[in-house]
Design an enzyme around this catalytic site. Structure first.
Site, PDB file in Angstrom:
ATOM      1  N   ARG A 397       0.832  -1.201   0.000  1.00 52.10           N
ATOM      2  CA  ARG A 397       0.000   0.000   0.000  1.00 52.10           C
ATOM      3  C   ARG A 397       0.867   1.250   0.000  1.00 52.10           C
ATOM      4  NH1 ARG A 397      -2.830   4.015   2.772  1.00 52.10           N
ATOM      5  NH2 ARG A 397      -4.977   4.246   2.065  1.00 52.10           N
ATOM      6  N   CYS A 398       1.937   1.231   0.795  1.00 53.55           N
ATOM      7  CA  CYS A 398       2.836   2.390   0.845  1.00 53.55           C
ATOM      8  C   CYS A 398       3.421   2.703  -0.523  1.00 53.55           C
ATOM      9  CB  CYS A 398       3.985   2.128   1.817  1.00 53.55           C
ATOM     10  SG  CYS A 398       3.496   1.938   3.542  1.00 53.55           S
TER      11      CYS A 398
END
Length: 410
Positions: A397-398
Site C-alpha cells: 500500500r505504501c
C-alpha cells in the site's frame, strides 16, 4: 474516464495506479545519513528494482494501468518557463544558502536537456564531487562539511502513497513530517498543475503542501463513499485532520464523516496503514498492539459550516460496523494474534496490504503467518518478493497511489 481522479474506497477494483521505480536515490544512501533520511538500512538497488518490477507486473497482469511518478513529472515540464520554475523551486527548497553554489547548481540542472534525466537527477541528489570547484564558504556549509552531498537524495520516493493522497475526485497535496521528504511533494505539485492528464480538470485540492501542519498519505484511508479514516500519528497532526475534513465537507465531495484514529507517536507504527488496512467490505488487517489502546474520534459537518467532533465509545469493530452500515466486521490480526509474530511481521509490513479488488490484495511474501490468516479469512493473495523493498519500512500500500478505482456501487 470522466475525471482523472476517482477514489471512493480502499477496495474498489483498481483501475489506475502511480508508482515510482527505485532509482539512484537509493544508491546515495549513506550509513551516517540513514536516520536523517528516515531509513534503517540500505537496500540493494538492483534487487529492489527487480522486486518493484515484479510488483508492477502483477498489477499490469490484472489489467491495471501503471503510471510512474518520474514519467508524469518529466511530462509536466512542458515548456521552458515551467522547467525553469521547477528548477528554481527545487533549489529554493533544497536550502542552498550560498548564492554562488546555487547558481552553479542551477546551471548544472539546466544543462540537462532531457526532462526525464533532469527529474531523475533531482531525485538522486547532487554530490560535492559533481561540482569540482565546490568550496564551503558559509558557516552552515562548514558545519555540514562531513556530508558528501550539496543536495540530499530523496530515497523515500518509492513510497508514493505519502506525498499526496487521492480523496474522491480530489487530492490532498501533503505537508510532510520531515523536511527530508517535503521536496517530494514538488513533483505532485507540477503533475497536477501542468500535466495534460490532470491540469485544467478542476481537481479539488483538499490539502496543500504550503500548510504549516503535517499530514501524510499513509494515514489517509478511504473506507467508503461517505467515510474517510485518518491516523493521528508520528507523521500526521490532529489539526491537519480538522483542516482536511473542513475542506472535504466544504467542497462537497460526497463524504460526510472523517474518523480520526489516534495510533500514537511511535516510529514502528509510523502511519495508520502500517497497522490497519481494509481488504474487503467487512474485513480489515490490524496489528493487535493498537487494538485495545486505539482512540477514535468522529468528525462530521454542522449546518453552520463548523465541525462536530466526538469521541467514539465502544470497541473498534463496533464503531466501524456502525459507520460502514455492516452487521459486523472481521479483524485479521497481524501475526495471527501471536505477540512475537505480530511484532516481527508488522515491522515487515504484514498489515500493509494493497487491495486491488474486494477481497483480493497484494502482500509481501515474507509475512507467512499473517498471510495464512488472510487466506483462512477468504482473502485472495498475490505475493511479491520483498527482501530489499521492505528495508525502507513500507509495504504494497505504501508503494502505490491509486488514481482511479471502480465504484463499489457499479
Amino acid at each position: 474516464m470522466s475525471t482523472p481522479i476517482n477514489v471512493f474506497s480502499e477496495i474498489g477494483k483498481l483501475e489506475t495506479v502511480m508508482l515510482h521505480r527505485p532509482g539512484n536515490e537509493l544508491s546515495n544512501l549513506l550509513p551516517d545519513e540513514l536516520q536523517n533520511l528516515l531509513f534503517d538500512d540500505i537496500p540493494f538497488l538492483e534487487q529492489a528494482q527487480k522486486e518493484h518490477d515484479y510488483f508492477a507486473e502483477v498489477l499490469q497482469a490484472k489489467g491495471i494501468e501503471v503510471l510512474y511518478l518520474e514519467d508524469l513529472a518529466a511530462e509536466s515540464l512542458r515548456n521552458k518557463d515551467i522547467r525553469e520554475k521547477f528548477i528554481k523551486q527545487y533549489l529554493d527548497e533544497a536550502n542552498i544558502f550560498n548564492q554562488t553554489l546555487k547558481t552553479k547548481l542551477q546551471e548544472k540542472l539546466t544543462a540537462i536537456k532531457d526532462n526525464r534525466e533532469l527529474v531523475d537527477k533531482t531525485m538522486a541528489g547532487v554530490q560535492k564531487v559533481e561540482l569540482p570547484k565546490y568550496k564551503a564558504v558559509s558557516l552552515t556549509e562548514m558545519m555540514d562539511n562531513s556530508s558528501p552531498f550539496v543536495i540530499d537524495p530523496l530515497p523515500n520516493l518509492y513510497f508514493t502513497r505519502d506525498n499526496f493522497a487521492t480523496v474522491g475526485h480530489g487530492i490532498s497535496l501533503n505537508r510532510m513530517y520531515s523536511s527530508t521528504r517535503q521536496r517530494e511533494t514538488i513533483y505532485g505539485q507540477y503533475i497536477f498543475d501542468h500535466h495534460p492528464r490532470f491540469s485544467g480538470k478542476n481537481i479539488p485540492r483538499v490539502y496543500d503542501r504550503n500548510n504549516v501542519s503535517q499530514i501524510e498519505g499513509g494515514d489517509e484511508l478511504i473506507l467508503s463513499e461517505k467515510v474517510i479514516a485518518i491516523g493521528i500519528s508520528q507523521r500526521t497532526e490532529a489539526i491537519s485532520i480538522e483542516r482536511l475534513a473542513k475542506n472535504v465537507f466544504d467542497r462537497k465531495l460526497g463524504f460526510n464523516c472523517v474518523l480520526a484514529f489516534n495510533i500514537g507517536q511511535k516510529r514502528k507504527f509510523m502511519h495508520l496503514d502500517t497497522v490497519f488496512t481494509m481488504v474487503d467490505y467487512d474485513k480489515f488487517t490490524i496489528h493487535p498492539e493498537i487494538e485495545e489502546m486505539l482512540e477514535v474520534y468522529s468528525i462530521t459537518p454542522k449546518n453552520t459550516g463548523e465541525l462536530k467532533i466526538a469521541k467514539e465509545r465502544g470497541r473498534l469493530e463496533h464503531i466501524l460496523a456502525k459507520y460502514l452500515h455492516r452487521d459486523s466486521v472481521q479483524f485479521i490480526r497481524c501475526g495471527d494474534g501471536n505477540q512475537t509474530a505480530a511484532a516481527r511481521e508488522q515491522w515487515n509490513d504484514g498489515s500493509n496490504t494493497l487491495a486491488i479488488a474486494p477481497g483480493e490484495v497484494i502482500v509481501y511474501d515474507r509475512n507467512m503467518i499473517t498471510n495464512k490468516a488472510l487466506e483462512r479469512a477468504g482473502v485472495k493473495l498475490n505475493y511479491i518478493p520483498s527482501s530489499e523493498l521492505v528495508r525502507g519500512r513500507g509495504g504494497p500500500r505504501c508503494m502505490s497511489m491509486p488514481l482511479s478505482r471502480k465504484s463499489l456501487t457499479q
